[in-house]
Write a protein that holds these residues in place. Structure first.
Motif, PDB file in Angstrom:
ATOM      1  N   MET A   1       0.851  -1.187   0.000  1.00 36.13           N
ATOM      2  CA  MET A   1       0.000   0.000   0.000  1.00 36.13           C
ATOM      3  C   MET A   1       0.889   1.239   0.000  1.00 36.13           C
ATOM      4  O   MET A   1       1.552   1.541   0.998  1.00 36.13           O
ATOM      5  CB  MET A   1      -0.921  -0.009   1.223  1.00 36.13           C
ATOM      6  CG  MET A   1      -1.929  -1.154   1.222  1.00 36.13           C
ATOM      7  SD  MET A   1      -3.061  -1.097   2.617  1.00 36.13           S
ATOM      8  CE  MET A   1      -1.930  -1.495   3.948  1.00 36.13           C
ATOM      9  N   PRO A   2       0.934   2.005  -1.102  1.00 35.78           N
ATOM     10  CA  PRO A   2       1.879   3.110  -1.211  1.00 35.78           C
ATOM     11  C   PRO A   2       1.617   4.242  -0.237  1.00 35.78           C
ATOM     12  O   PRO A   2       2.533   5.003   0.080  1.00 35.78           O
ATOM     13  CB  PRO A   2       1.693   3.560  -2.670  1.00 35.78           C
ATOM     14  CG  PRO A   2       0.326   3.096  -3.054  1.00 35.78           C
ATOM     15  CD  PRO A   2       0.123   1.813  -2.327  1.00 35.78           C
ATOM     16  N   TYR A   3       0.370   4.374   0.245  1.00 36.29           N
ATOM     17  CA  TYR A   3       0.067   5.503   1.120  1.00 36.29           C
ATOM     18  C   TYR A   3       0.526   5.287   2.565  1.00 36.29           C
ATOM     19  O   TYR A   3       0.454   6.189   3.382  1.00 36.29           O
ATOM     20  CB  TYR A   3      -1.434   5.795   1.116  1.00 36.29           C
ATOM     21  CG  TYR A   3      -2.292   4.600   1.464  1.00 36.29           C
ATOM     22  CD1 TYR A   3      -2.516   4.238   2.783  1.00 36.29           C
ATOM     23  CD2 TYR A   3      -2.875   3.839   0.463  1.00 36.29           C
ATOM     24  CE1 TYR A   3      -3.301   3.150   3.093  1.00 36.29           C
ATOM     25  CE2 TYR A   3      -3.652   2.738   0.766  1.00 36.29           C
ATOM     26  CZ  TYR A   3      -3.867   2.402   2.083  1.00 36.29           C
ATOM     27  OH  TYR A   3      -4.635   1.311   2.386  1.00 36.29           O
ATOM     28  N   LEU A   4       0.999   4.086   2.907  1.00 34.94           N
ATOM     29  CA  LEU A   4       1.431   3.835   4.273  1.00 34.94           C
ATOM     30  C   LEU A   4       2.590   4.742   4.672  1.00 34.94           C
ATOM     31  O   LEU A   4       2.779   5.050   5.856  1.00 34.94           O
ATOM     32  CB  LEU A   4       1.824   2.367   4.448  1.00 34.94           C
ATOM     33  CG  LEU A   4       0.681   1.350   4.375  1.00 34.94           C
ATOM     34  CD1 LEU A   4       1.215  -0.062   4.610  1.00 34.94           C
ATOM     35  CD2 LEU A   4      -0.413   1.677   5.375  1.00 34.94           C
TER      36      LEU A   4
ATOM     37  N   ALA B   1      -8.637  -1.714   2.874  1.00 33.64           N
ATOM     38  CA  ALA B   1      -9.204  -0.970   1.758  1.00 33.64           C
ATOM     39  C   ALA B   1     -10.406  -0.187   2.271  1.00 33.64           C
ATOM     40  O   ALA B   1     -11.232  -0.708   3.022  1.00 33.64           O
ATOM     41  CB  ALA B   1      -9.626  -1.913   0.634  1.00 33.64           C
ATOM     42  N   VAL B   2     -10.489   1.092   1.872  1.00 33.22           N
ATOM     43  CA  VAL B   2     -11.565   1.977   2.300  1.00 33.22           C
ATOM     44  C   VAL B   2     -12.302   2.464   1.065  1.00 33.22           C
ATOM     45  O   VAL B   2     -11.678   2.840   0.060  1.00 33.22           O
ATOM     46  CB  VAL B   2     -11.009   3.170   3.099  1.00 33.22           C
ATOM     47  CG1 VAL B   2     -12.137   4.117   3.494  1.00 33.22           C
ATOM     48  CG2 VAL B   2     -10.270   2.689   4.336  1.00 33.22           C
ATOM     49  N   SER B   3     -13.627   2.450   1.132  1.00 34.26           N
ATOM     50  CA  SER B   3     -14.442   2.947   0.036  1.00 34.26           C
ATOM     51  C   SER B   3     -15.637   3.704   0.598  1.00 34.26           C
ATOM     52  O   SER B   3     -16.016   3.510   1.757  1.00 34.26           O
ATOM     53  CB  SER B   3     -14.917   1.801  -0.866  1.00 34.26           C
ATOM     54  OG  SER B   3     -15.699   0.881  -0.114  1.00 34.26           O
TER      55      SER B   3
ATOM     56  N   LEU C   1     -24.254  15.532   4.780  1.00 37.94           N
ATOM     57  CA  LEU C   1     -23.532  14.382   4.236  1.00 37.94           C
ATOM     58  C   LEU C   1     -24.400  13.147   4.397  1.00 37.94           C
ATOM     59  O   LEU C   1     -24.885  12.847   5.499  1.00 37.94           O
ATOM     60  CB  LEU C   1     -22.204  14.201   4.969  1.00 37.94           C
ATOM     61  CG  LEU C   1     -21.204  13.194   4.403  1.00 37.94           C
ATOM     62  CD1 LEU C   1     -20.754  13.608   3.013  1.00 37.94           C
ATOM     63  CD2 LEU C   1     -20.002  13.064   5.335  1.00 37.94           C
ATOM     64  N   ARG C   2     -24.588  12.424   3.263  1.00 38.41           N
ATOM     65  CA  ARG C   2     -25.371  11.187   3.290  1.00 38.41           C
ATOM     66  C   ARG C   2     -24.676  10.134   2.441  1.00 38.41           C
ATOM     67  O   ARG C   2     -23.880  10.456   1.568  1.00 38.41           O
ATOM     68  CB  ARG C   2     -26.790  11.429   2.756  1.00 38.41           C
ATOM     69  CG  ARG C   2     -27.675  12.248   3.672  1.00 38.41           C
ATOM     70  CD  ARG C   2     -29.033  12.481   3.055  1.00 38.41           C
ATOM     71  NE  ARG C   2     -29.930  13.178   3.969  1.00 38.41           N
ATOM     72  CZ  ARG C   2     -31.107  13.690   3.618  1.00 38.41           C
ATOM     73  NH1 ARG C   2     -31.531  13.567   2.355  1.00 38.41           N
ATOM     74  NH2 ARG C   2     -31.855  14.303   4.508  1.00 38.41           N
ATOM     75  N   GLY C   3     -25.022   8.864   2.711  1.00 43.20           N
ATOM     76  CA  GLY C   3     -24.456   7.777   1.929  1.00 43.20           C
ATOM     77  C   GLY C   3     -23.967   6.648   2.813  1.00 43.20           C
ATOM     78  O   GLY C   3     -24.576   6.329   3.836  1.00 43.20           O
ATOM     79  N   SER C   4     -22.842   6.036   2.435  1.00 42.71           N
ATOM     80  CA  SER C   4     -22.292   4.918   3.202  1.00 42.71           C
ATOM     81  C   SER C   4     -20.783   4.902   3.056  1.00 42.71           C
ATOM     82  O   SER C   4     -20.229   5.375   2.062  1.00 42.71           O
ATOM     83  CB  SER C   4     -22.884   3.581   2.736  1.00 42.71           C
ATOM     84  OG  SER C   4     -22.535   3.325   1.382  1.00 42.71           O
ATOM     85  N   ALA C   5     -20.122   4.356   4.054  1.00 42.21           N
ATOM     86  CA  ALA C   5     -18.669   4.205   4.048  1.00 42.21           C
ATOM     87  C   ALA C   5     -18.333   2.784   4.471  1.00 42.21           C
ATOM     88  O   ALA C   5     -19.062   2.160   5.264  1.00 42.21           O
ATOM     89  CB  ALA C   5     -18.016   5.211   4.993  1.00 42.21           C
ATOM     90  N   GLN C   6     -17.224   2.271   3.937  1.00 44.29           N
ATOM     91  CA  GLN C   6     -16.852   0.880   4.204  1.00 44.29           C
ATOM     92  C   GLN C   6     -15.341   0.754   4.338  1.00 44.29           C
ATOM     93  O   GLN C   6     -14.586   1.403   3.617  1.00 44.29           O
ATOM     94  CB  GLN C   6     -17.346  -0.004   3.057  1.00 44.29           C
ATOM     95  CG  GLN C   6     -16.997  -1.476   3.196  1.00 44.29           C
ATOM     96  CD  GLN C   6     -17.588  -2.298   2.060  1.00 44.29           C
ATOM     97  OE1 GLN C   6     -18.788  -2.343   1.869  1.00 44.29           O
ATOM     98  NE2 GLN C   6     -16.719  -2.935   1.283  1.00 44.29           N
TER      99      GLN C   6
ATOM    100  N   LEU D   1     -20.816   1.480   7.483  1.00 42.93           N
ATOM    101  CA  LEU D   1     -21.548   2.496   8.243  1.00 42.93           C
ATOM    102  C   LEU D   1     -22.414   3.304   7.295  1.00 42.93           C
ATOM    103  O   LEU D   1     -21.935   3.812   6.269  1.00 42.93           O
ATOM    104  CB  LEU D   1     -20.573   3.417   8.979  1.00 42.93           C
ATOM    105  CG  LEU D   1     -21.186   4.612   9.724  1.00 42.93           C
ATOM    106  CD1 LEU D   1     -22.077   4.117  10.863  1.00 42.93           C
ATOM    107  CD2 LEU D   1     -20.102   5.536  10.259  1.00 42.93           C
ATOM    108  N   GLY D   2     -23.692   3.423   7.644  1.00 42.19           N
ATOM    109  CA  GLY D   2     -24.597   4.256   6.873  1.00 42.19           C
ATOM    110  C   GLY D   2     -24.674   5.654   7.460  1.00 42.19           C
ATOM    111  O   GLY D   2     -24.722   5.829   8.680  1.00 42.19           O
TER     112      GLY D   2
END
Length: 351
Positions: A1-4, A19-21, A40-45, A67-68
């Protein structure tokens, strides 16, 4: 993971993978003459996350966290989330031979006293600026809501090198559900927990199951507890610190726990507890000898006030107890040898 490489140095844990989306909708408004608003609305994973100790030992991991976001308005101090669900969580807890628990050792050490100088204070005669006056938003309390929390197929591993032999247990198939959570706390929320206890050895049989169901509030809580088939020999490393003979047997328990902050009170009502096949055994294999046997012990209708340190034992039934009592030529009873003797104190150094 290059961002580490962008993570700050000196973190107490190391991120090994993940992995985050997110699928989010952001709306920002700045009406003329009005206050800004952000929604802010939607979902995160976050999926396949693994955290390790600095030395590389596993610490925390999960397969999927979702998380919703229903109505998140940080400028208005309002955070309303949908469901938070965590699948496949694994926590590794360890205690070394010196008694240090890995989680406590990861805590950052406190800053040395006097390391940072106190900020200079304004003269008493200086008038307070308008910028220092608290705004209406600063006085508005945060409102946080979570529709539901679910923890599925979690595992907590416990390894203890302080005992002899070392203990290695795990709670697996841990499932936790909690109803609507609100802050500031309001009313009570339903909570359900279930788990299976098992030694960490490959192919080891289950050593008991636990189920808790109840309601938890800011001022009181109550829960129904059910424990089935708890194998006492699973705790042999801890029993060996106090008893020389090996302890075996299986415990089942049905009880209710209740807590009230106003009284205060912490009470436990045991509707029924059954201990089957209780035995103390000396030696192993063909040389094993039974010192105490209790085919069954039943305990019903007990009231225990933990806060007041009192108990009404209710009904206690012992079925066919047997105990081997002997006295040696030196006058010592064999029962005296059952208890582990405390280590002798080191002699004091001469002055």
């Amino acid at each position: 993971m290059p961002y580490l490489g962008y993570l700050p140095q000196g973190l107490p844990v190391a991120l090994q993978r993940g992995a985050v989306s997110a699928d989010l909708t952001l709306r920002f408004e700045l009406p003329r003459g009005g206050e800004p608003a952000m929604l802010l609305r939607g979902s995160a994973q976050a999926a396949d996350i693994a955290l390790a100790e600095p030395g590389g030992a596993p610490l925390l991991a999960w397969q999927k966290l979702q998380l919703g976001l229903r109505d998140v308005q940080p400028l208005a101090r309002r955070l309303v989330f949908g469901q938070l669900r965590v699948d496949g969580l694994q926590v590794d807890l360890r205690r070394d031979a010196q008694g240090r628990v890995n989680v406590a050792a990861l805590a950052a050490p406190p800053a040395p006293a006097g390391a940072a100088s106190a900020p200079a204070t304004a003269p008493a005669s200086a008038p307070a600026s308008a910028a220092s006056a608290p705004s209406g938003d600063a006085l508005r309390p945060w409102q946080v809501e979570l529709e539901r929390f679910e923890l599925a197929d979690a595992r907590v591993r416990w390894s203890d090198a302080l005992t002899r032999p070392a203990a290695a247990l795990q709670l697996e198939s841990v499932a936790l559900q909690a109803g609507e959570l609100r802050w500031p706390l309001q009313g009570s929320l339903p909570v359900t927990l279930s788990a299976t206890l098992r030694p960490q050895a490959e192919g080891a049989a289950a050593a008991g199951t636990l189920r808790v169901e109840g309601r938890v509030g800011p001022r009181e809580a109550q829960a129904e507890l059910a424990l089935e088939g708890l194998a006492l020999d699973a705790f042999a490393p801890y029993v060996a610190q106090a008893l020389v003979p090996a302890l075996s047997g299986r415990l089942a328990l049905q009880a209710q726990a209740q807590w009230k902050a106003d009284e205060p009170a912490l009470a436990l009502t045991v509707a029924q507890a059954t201990l089957d096949g209780l035995a103390l055994t000396e030696g192993s294999g063909r040389a094993a000898r039974e010192l105490l046997a209790l085919p069954q012990l039943q305990w019903r209708n007990a009231q225990i006030d933990l806060q007041g340190r009192s108990a009404a034992l209710g009904t206690l039934v012992l079925s066919q107890p047997r105990v081997a009592v002997q006295r040696a030529a030196d006058g010592r009873w064999n029962l005296q040898r059952w208890v582990v003797e405390a280590p002798a104190a080191a002699p004091a150094a001469p002055a």
